[in-house]
Design a protein around this motif. Structure first.
Motif, PDB file in Angstrom:
ATOM      1  N   MET A 301       0.844  -1.211   0.000  1.00  0.00           N
ATOM      2  CA  MET A 301       0.000   0.000   0.000  1.00  0.00           C
ATOM      3  C   MET A 301       0.876   1.257   0.000  1.00  0.00           C
ATOM      4  O   MET A 301       1.929   1.294   0.629  1.00  0.00           O
ATOM      5  CB  MET A 301      -0.886   0.051   1.255  1.00  0.00           C
ATOM      6  N   THR A 302       0.420   2.287  -0.701  1.00  0.00           N
ATOM      7  CA  THR A 302       1.033   3.616  -0.564  1.00  0.00           C
ATOM      8  C   THR A 302       0.427   4.253   0.680  1.00  0.00           C
ATOM      9  O   THR A 302      -0.749   4.623   0.693  1.00  0.00           O
ATOM     10  CB  THR A 302       0.752   4.490  -1.801  1.00  0.00           C
ATOM     11  N   LYS A 303       1.228   4.333   1.727  1.00  0.00           N
ATOM     12  CA  LYS A 303       0.700   4.765   3.021  1.00  0.00           C
ATOM     13  C   LYS A 303       0.319   6.249   2.993  1.00  0.00           C
ATOM     14  O   LYS A 303       1.048   7.093   2.467  1.00  0.00           O
ATOM     15  CB  LYS A 303       1.726   4.527   4.132  1.00  0.00           C
ATOM     16  N   ILE A 304      -0.848   6.520   3.545  1.00  0.00           N
ATOM     17  CA  ILE A 304      -1.320   7.902   3.689  1.00  0.00           C
ATOM     18  C   ILE A 304      -0.962   8.379   5.085  1.00  0.00           C
ATOM     19  O   ILE A 304      -1.328   7.760   6.086  1.00  0.00           O
ATOM     20  CB  ILE A 304      -2.853   7.994   3.481  1.00  0.00           C
ATOM     21  N   GLU A 305      -0.179   9.462   5.153  1.00  0.00           N
ATOM     22  CA  GLU A 305       0.198  10.022   6.445  1.00  0.00           C
ATOM     23  C   GLU A 305      -0.990  10.752   7.074  1.00  0.00           C
ATOM     24  O   GLU A 305      -1.756  11.427   6.386  1.00  0.00           O
ATOM     25  CB  GLU A 305       1.364  10.999   6.288  1.00  0.00           C
ATOM     26  N   LYS A 306      -1.132  10.630   8.366  1.00  0.00           N
ATOM     27  CA  LYS A 306      -2.186  11.370   9.053  1.00  0.00           C
ATOM     28  C   LYS A 306      -1.900  12.864   8.940  1.00  0.00           C
ATOM     29  O   LYS A 306      -0.793  13.314   9.253  1.00  0.00           O
ATOM     30  CB  LYS A 306      -2.250  10.967  10.531  1.00  0.00           C
ATOM     31  N   PRO A 307      -2.860  13.663   8.463  1.00  0.00           N
ATOM     32  CA  PRO A 307      -2.575  15.096   8.289  1.00  0.00           C
ATOM     33  C   PRO A 307      -2.329  15.785   9.620  1.00  0.00           C
ATOM     34  O   PRO A 307      -2.963  15.459  10.636  1.00  0.00           O
ATOM     35  CB  PRO A 307      -3.854  15.621   7.611  1.00  0.00           C
TER      36      PRO A 307
END
Length: 630
Positions: A301-307
């Motif tokens: 997965m392309t990890k999504i950083e927590k904003p």
């Protein structure tokens, strides 16, 4: 593209101020730079003009700085130096040196043409005329005359030496000359500081029509809305670009944050689901490969950083007056204000709950009027009287109430000696003075910190009449919004001088306009039309030198009914928006939607826009409900 920084960084004294600068200026851009105090806005300007070095940032791109052509940069800061030996006109006309040289050459050729009408001389003469016209030669005198007038200078000032002007006036002159010299890239650091509203309105029009590129650092929200078509925000050392004005930037930033946060939560839920499947079956031989595939699915997965949450840290300034005043708060009758001679006469009645904004040109008595009311200056004629049970809180823009050798703690301790150290520190903490900050000397505080300390001292007494002289000077936009929110719901009476039109428009229900030789009262909110040179404003709508008329009084019951009707309308709008969002969510179950990625994105975008509207309407409903309950 005119100028570009890719993956730059700036360090000062070994401390990184900006760690990832990606910044581009196109021709004709009007760019606003926003961010909290101390985030690096002025540092960015200094990097562009070469005062501080740029270095490689933390981003993945190669670090580089690109400039197109040999363009001229003009930079305006608050620390300017003028040549004291020049007259004002000599100084201003330096902005037109090339044009004046052409003008002088044209005059010489006209003298030659009287005796020598040759083709060569005529050709040179016509060429210079064309160049003169192209550079604005027929308009430049009108241009600088208008600028000087709008910035408050008179014909008598033109031949004064620079050293005869105050520091603020010299800053204005340096600013005017920079504007009129028309550099290819104009960098303006807080250009509206020390300007009155008339000058700000003129500056807005000038910059909107400016034929080249402008980059401006400002905490003036209305100015940013009226001038800018691009906003760069500096937050946590990183620049982010938004196309549009300041209001558009706010909407885009919220929508972007909400979308990334939603995508992050969806991905985290999916990761958790896949982990549970893997944990459940990884030790069963027949299911082990399936469990491993789930773990690999997570790995790929392309990890999504927590904003990161927006930096909204600010002080808390809400309070309710200790006691209520009577209905009559202040009566002013033919009050002559000034030092050695009368600048203006003021007559005014202020009733409980009035929120009066005082505006007008610099130097015609606005601050002098407030100083007279609080006893710092004696009245030259006329009289004024405060009503019973009036408890005044006065904010002076010079903040003379602060003693420079005191610590922050000392300043409050001398007012609240009966309070425990813990209670004093709690009060200071509400105004963002925490830890060792309370032991800073007042002399070492920034402008914004001094404002917070001065406000803290005023609010400690919980007054029912606030007399405020430019209370938002030195504050960033978040801090200004804190003041605005506090004043909007404040249950007492306000008399306030400010050049912040957004603040005046949001808070004040009536306006006292100071003009040369007269003071006009408008029993309604702020409008730019008050400053039209042709006086288009119907003076029947204003009350010259008089107070609020009795027929203008709005009964609480009538106001409550109006607010209740507004509540009903808002509730209907909220219900309609919720229904629309529900219908849009159901569209995801349609086969022609969930099988088409573009359709999914389109519907999600529509839902996000509806949610922004819903949040705004809900907030407006909550604010209206508070007013109804009051």
């Amino acid at each position: 593209m005119l100028y570009k920084i890719s993956n730059g960084a700036v360090s000062v004294a070994g401390k990184t101020i900006l760690e990832e600068i990606n910044f581009v200026v196109h021709e004709h851009d009007k760019i606003g730079i926003v961010g909290r105090n101390g985030c690096g806005k002025t540092t960015l300007f200094k990097a562009i003009i070469g005062e501080v070095p740029l270095e490689a940032g933390i981003g993945s791109e190669d670090f580089c700085v690109n400039k197109i052509g040999n363009f001229k940069i003009g930079y305006f800061s608050q620390n300017v130096i003028c040549d004291d030996s020049m007259s004002m006109m000599e100084y201003i006309l330096m902005a037109y040196k090339d044009l004046i040289d052409i003008e002088n050459n044209i005059k010489k050729l006209e003298g030659i043409l009287e005796n020598n009408y040759s083709d060569d001389v005529l050709e040179k003469y016509n060429s210079l005329l064309y160049q003169y016209k192209y550079m604005g030669g027929y308009n430049y005198k009108k241009e600088y005359e208008l600028a000087l007038r709008k910035f408050g200078f008179t014909n008598d000032d033109k031949y004064k030496k620079i050293n005869e002007f105050s520091g603020g006036q010299r800053t204005k002159l340096a600013f005017i000359r920079l504007l009129l010299s028309k550099p290819d890239l104009l960098l303006l650091d807080e250009p509206t500081n020390h300007l009155d509203i008339k000058a700000i309105i003129w500056l807005e029009e000038y910059l909107k029509n400016y034929p080249k590129s402008v980059v401006v650092v400002s905490h003036d929200r209305m100015f940013l809305d009226n001038v800018c078509n691009v906003i760069y925000e500096i937050e946590y050392g990183i620049l982010s670009r938004y196309v549009g004005n300041y209001s558009s930037y706010l909407l885009q930033k919220k929508a972007n944050y909400d979308k990334v946060l939603k995508d992050y939560k969806i991905q985290q839920t999916e990761i958790e689901r896949l982990k549970k499947i893997a944990d459940r079956f990884r030790y069963k031989p027949s299911k082990a490969s399936m469990a491993m595939s789930k773990l690999k699915q997570i790995e790929h997965m392309t990890k999504i950083e927590k904003p990161i949450s927006e930096n909204l840290r600010t002080f808390r300034a809400m309070f309710k007056p200790d006691i209520d005043s009577y209905r009559d708060v202040l009566k002013v009758k033919k009050l002559g204000i000034g030092y050695d001679k009368v600048i203006n006469y003021v007559s005014l009645n202020v009733e409980k709950g009035n929120k009066i904004g005082i505006i007008g040109d610099n130097g015609i008595g606005k601050s002098t009027f407030l100083k007279t009311l609080v006893g710092k200056i004696s009245p030259l004629s006329g009289k004024f009287v405060f009503g019973k049970r009036v408890n005044i809180g006065y904010f002076d823009q010079s903040m003379d109430d602060l003693f420079l050798e005191n610590t922050v703690y000392d300043e409050l301790d001398k007012l609240a000696s009966e309070m425990s150290p813990k209670d004093i520190r709690n009060i200071l903490g509400a105004f963002e003075f925490r830890g060792d900050d309370v032991f800073k000397k007042v002399a070492d505080l920034s402008g914004g910190e001094k404002v917070r300390l001065s406000l803290c001292k005023i609010f400690f007494h919980k007054p029912n009449l606030l007399i405020l002289d430019e209370p938002t000077n030195h504050l960033d936009i978040i801090s200004k919004e804190t003041i605005q929110n506090m004043l909007e719901v404040y249950e007492g009476t306000i008399v306030m001088v400010s050049h912040d039109r957004y603040l005046i428009n949001s808070v004040c229900d009536s306006i006292l306009l100071f003009k040369r030789g007269e003071v006009l009262y408008y029993p309604y909110g702020y409008s730019d039309e008050m400053f039209l040179d042709n006086d288009n404003v119907d003076k029947e709508e204003s009350v010259k030198g008089k107070s609020l008329k009795k027929e203008k009084y709005v009964s609480p019951l009538k106001e409550k009914r109006r607010l209740e009707r507004k509540l009903e309308k808002l509730e209907k709008e909220i219900t309609d928006l919720e229904n629309k969002i529900s219908l849009k969510n159901k569209e995801f179950f349609n086969e022609d939607v969930y099988l088409d990625g573009d359709n999914v994105k389109k519907i999600q975008s529509e839902i996000d826009a509806l949610n922004i509207k819903l949040d705004d309407k809900t907030k407006e409903w909550e604010e209206t409900l508070i007013l109804v309950e009051k």
